[in-house]
Design a protein around this motif. Structure first.
Motif, PDB file in Angstrom:
ATOM      1  N   UNK A  37      73.965  66.361  52.102  1.00 25.84           N
ATOM      2  CA  UNK A  37      74.380  65.688  53.332  1.00 25.84           C
ATOM      3  C   UNK A  37      75.811  65.184  53.211  1.00 25.84           C
ATOM      4  N   UNK A  38      76.153  64.683  52.042  1.00 27.91           N
ATOM      5  CA  UNK A  38      77.506  64.164  51.834  1.00 27.91           C
ATOM      6  C   UNK A  38      78.538  65.279  51.929  1.00 27.91           C
ATOM      7  N   UNK A  39      78.214  66.467  51.407  1.00 26.12           N
ATOM      8  CA  UNK A  39      79.117  67.612  51.565  1.00 26.12           C
ATOM      9  C   UNK A  39      79.347  67.927  53.040  1.00 26.12           C
ATOM     10  N   UNK A  40      78.279  67.850  53.808  1.00 20.36           N
ATOM     11  CA  UNK A  40      78.369  68.132  55.245  1.00 20.36           C
ATOM     12  C   UNK A  40      79.267  67.114  55.938  1.00 20.36           C
ATOM     13  N   UNK A  49      83.662  61.049  49.742  1.00 16.44           N
ATOM     14  CA  UNK A  49      82.227  61.095  49.490  1.00 16.44           C
ATOM     15  C   UNK A  49      81.618  59.695  49.379  1.00 16.44           C
ATOM     16  N   UNK A  50      82.383  58.746  48.839  1.00 17.96           N
ATOM     17  CA  UNK A  50      81.860  57.384  48.700  1.00 17.96           C
ATOM     18  C   UNK A  50      81.594  56.747  50.060  1.00 17.96           C
ATOM     19  N   UNK A  51      82.439  57.035  51.046  1.00 17.65           N
ATOM     20  CA  UNK A  51      82.223  56.502  52.392  1.00 17.65           C
ATOM     21  C   UNK A  51      81.008  57.152  53.035  1.00 17.65           C
ATOM     22  N   UNK A  52      80.833  58.447  52.810  1.00 21.37           N
ATOM     23  CA  UNK A  52      79.651  59.147  53.330  1.00 21.37           C
ATOM     24  C   UNK A  52      78.377  58.593  52.699  1.00 21.37           C
ATOM     25  N   UNK A  53      78.455  58.229  51.419  1.00 20.75           N
ATOM     26  CA  UNK A  53      77.318  57.597  50.774  1.00 20.75           C
ATOM     27  C   UNK A  53      77.009  56.260  51.435  1.00 20.75           C
ATOM     28  N   UNK A  54      78.035  55.548  51.837  1.00 24.85           N
ATOM     29  CA  UNK A  54      77.825  54.292  52.558  1.00 24.85           C
ATOM     30  C   UNK A  54      77.095  54.528  53.878  1.00 24.85           C
ATOM     31  N   UNK A  55      77.414  55.652  54.546  1.00 29.40           N
ATOM     32  CA  UNK A  55      76.715  55.982  55.791  1.00 29.40           C
ATOM     33  C   UNK A  55      75.214  56.121  55.540  1.00 29.40           C
ATOM     34  N   UNK A  56      74.865  56.820  54.457  1.00 28.64           N
ATOM     35  CA  UNK A  56      73.445  56.977  54.123  1.00 28.64           C
ATOM     36  C   UNK A  56      72.796  55.623  53.866  1.00 28.64           C
ATOM     37  N   UNK A  78      81.185  60.062  42.139  1.00 27.51           N
ATOM     38  CA  UNK A  78      80.858  60.919  43.260  1.00 27.51           C
ATOM     39  C   UNK A  78      79.753  61.916  43.009  1.00 27.51           C
ATOM     40  N   UNK A  79      78.859  61.633  42.059  1.00 31.35           N
ATOM     41  CA  UNK A  79      77.750  62.535  41.760  1.00 31.35           C
ATOM     42  C   UNK A  79      76.485  61.966  42.405  1.00 31.35           C
ATOM     43  N   UNK A  80      75.971  62.689  43.440  1.00 31.62           N
ATOM     44  CA  UNK A  80      74.856  62.166  44.219  1.00 31.62           C
ATOM     45  C   UNK A  80      73.622  63.066  44.160  1.00 31.62           C
ATOM     46  N   UNK A  81      73.537  63.896  43.119  1.00 32.29           N
ATOM     47  CA  UNK A  81      72.363  64.750  42.970  1.00 32.29           C
ATOM     48  C   UNK A  81      71.143  63.988  42.484  1.00 32.29           C
ATOM     49  N   UNK A  82      71.338  62.750  42.030  1.00 33.63           N
ATOM     50  CA  UNK A  82      70.226  61.951  41.515  1.00 33.63           C
ATOM     51  C   UNK A  82      69.580  61.092  42.601  1.00 33.63           C
ATOM     52  N   UNK A 207      89.672  78.159  55.869  1.00 26.75           N
ATOM     53  CA  UNK A 207      89.413  76.722  55.781  1.00 26.75           C
ATOM     54  C   UNK A 207      88.135  76.366  55.030  1.00 26.75           C
ATOM     55  N   UNK A 208      87.492  77.356  54.407  1.00 24.16           N
ATOM     56  CA  UNK A 208      86.219  77.107  53.734  1.00 24.16           C
ATOM     57  C   UNK A 208      86.453  76.317  52.443  1.00 24.16           C
ATOM     58  N   UNK A 209      85.964  75.066  52.422  1.00 24.60           N
ATOM     59  CA  UNK A 209      86.221  74.167  51.297  1.00 24.60           C
ATOM     60  C   UNK A 209      85.002  73.924  50.421  1.00 24.60           C
ATOM     61  N   UNK A 210      83.804  74.054  50.982  1.00 26.37           N
ATOM     62  CA  UNK A 210      82.599  73.758  50.200  1.00 26.37           C
ATOM     63  C   UNK A 210      81.531  74.810  50.451  1.00 26.37           C
TER      64      UNK A 210
END
Length: 417
Positions: A37-40, A49-56, A78-82, A207-210
């Motif tokens: 979700x954070x990649x999206x 990514x840290x701000x996106x984690x805050x959204x979650x 920035x590792x959120x696989x856990x 423009x493909x980044x991820x």
């Protein structure tokens, strides 16, 4: 949805409402790795990514989704696989209904669901390509889908989520025309890894980044040949890695010139990293985690001079690290947690003057070389037994911090398999 949840949604700031509606792109009754979700969101909204984690976390605080920790629940660097995300099916239906208030071809988000090769009526226009305006396109197919695609034109698509279930899946050719595409997420919901073909349609997208692959069978040697000049992050989760010759004939510094991060997680049959990874000189983060058959890291890792984060956690067959790691002059974070067979740290690890953190829980057999005393302001994260190894050196080291935690076993992980 109950009244309290509806009120919670209406009271959300605009950005969080947008994020919640994006969750409709994922299947119901599914637990989603937070990194997905954070990649999206990182690419759709241009946020760190840290701000996106805050959204979650904010959505979870409003009871609009659940955050369930896996394993060590380690979100360092920035590792959120856990961490996995669970959304309520009723909330998902609400999000889908919200997205459907606009005409199909004008929607910002479009969810295309195909069952038994039966496309919706609006897709059946053989005379002209179908024009789709959506910036977020989600396509879901069942296990009987035969990859028979019509022509679609999606000039504004920035994110593509493919929910697949069949054992063989060919990427649609129309992806090659998505010049604004920033992120591709391919999630297989079948029992076994899916064989995904036609990866060439991803080639040369400006423009493909991820790119994120989940539970697919993939030949990692195909990646350098795709001419992914703008790719910044490549992720594989629970993938079957096809074993082939380890050499490439392309200049990886050119074909993957923007690649900064690689995540390989739960790829059980991975024995060796493909050699091209050691040639990606732009790489800043390399995470190889929960790969139980990985037995070594090559000395060529010294060529990754820009590497800042090296995560080799829970790779239980890893016995030692290459001595050349001491050449990684920009390394800030090293994680070898779960490496209970790890015999020693590299002899000259003390040369890593920028090293800030070593995470090494369950590494109580690991020998610490004398050079570690040259590491200043170091934080060591470990268990009580491993902490004993470091406490003996505390007087010799400047500003050493030891954070000891007990090993936890989390049953949430079992819900993913």
């Amino acid at each position: 949805m109950d009244l309290i949840s509806i009120q919670s949604f209406d009271a959300l700031p605009h950005n969080l409402r947008e994020c919640l509606l994006d969750m409709a792109s994922f299947l119901e009754v599914q637990r989603i790795i937070a990194s997905t979700i954070i990649d999206l969101w990182s690419e759709l909204y241009g946020n760190e990514s840290s701000l996106c984690m805050n959204y979650l976390q904010e959505l979870a605080s409003h009871n609009l989704l659940q955050l369930l920790p896996l394993g060590r629940n380690d979100c360092d660097n920035g590792f959120y696989n856990e961490l996995m995300v669970k959304q309520d099916n009723f909330l998902r239906e609400f999000a889908i209904n919200q997205c459907q208030t606009e005409p199909i071809f004008e929607r910002k988000r479009l969810n295309l669901e195909i069952q038994e090769n039966k496309f919706p009526n609006w897709c059946l226009n053989p005379e002209h390509p179908i024009f789709i305006n959506a910036s977020l396109l989600s396509i879901s197919t069942d296990d009987s889908f035969s990859s028979g695609w019509g022509e679609m034109y999606c000039p504004n698509a920035e994110a593509l989520v493919l929910n697949i279930s069949s054992s063989n899946y060919a990427l649609p050719n129309f992806i090659a025309t998505m010049e604004k595409l920033k992120v591709v997420i391919i999630i297989n919901h079948g029992l076994d890894p899916a064989n995904v073909t036609n990866l060439s349609c991803l080639s040369s997208l400006p423009n493909l980044k991820r790119i994120r692959f989940e539970k697919v069978s993939i030949n990692l040697l195909d990646i350098p040949y795709l001419q992914l000049m703008s790719l910044e992050k490549l992720s594989l989760w629970l993938c079957h890695v096809v074993e082939t010759d380890n050499e490439t004939e392309v200049d990886v510094s050119e074909t993957l010139q923007s690649l900064q991060e690689i995540e390989i997680d739960y790829c059980y049959n991975l024995v060796d990293l493909p050699y091209w990874i050691y040639q990606v000189v732009s790489l800043k983060k390399l995470s190889v985690t929960n790969c139980n058959m990985l037995c070594r890291v090559l000395e060529a890792i010294c060529d990754l001079r820009n590497l800042e984060v090296l995560r080799l956690s829970d790779c239980t067959s890893l016995i030692e690290l290459p001595e050349t790691i001491d050449k990684l002059s920009n390394l800030r974070f090293l994680d070898v947690s779960g490496g209970f067979q790890l015999k020693k740290l590299p002899l000259e690890i003390g040369n890593l003057q920028k090293l800030e953190t070593i995470s090494m829980k369950d590494c109580y057999r690991c020998e610490l070389p004398d050079s570690v005393k040259h590491l200043e302001n170091l934080e060591v994260k470990c268990d009580e037994e491993t902490a004993f190894l470091w406490k003996r050196l505390k007087r010799k080291m400047k500003n050493l911090t030891i954070t000891a935690e007990e090993t936890e076993h989390n049953l949430n992980l079992l819900q993913l398999f």
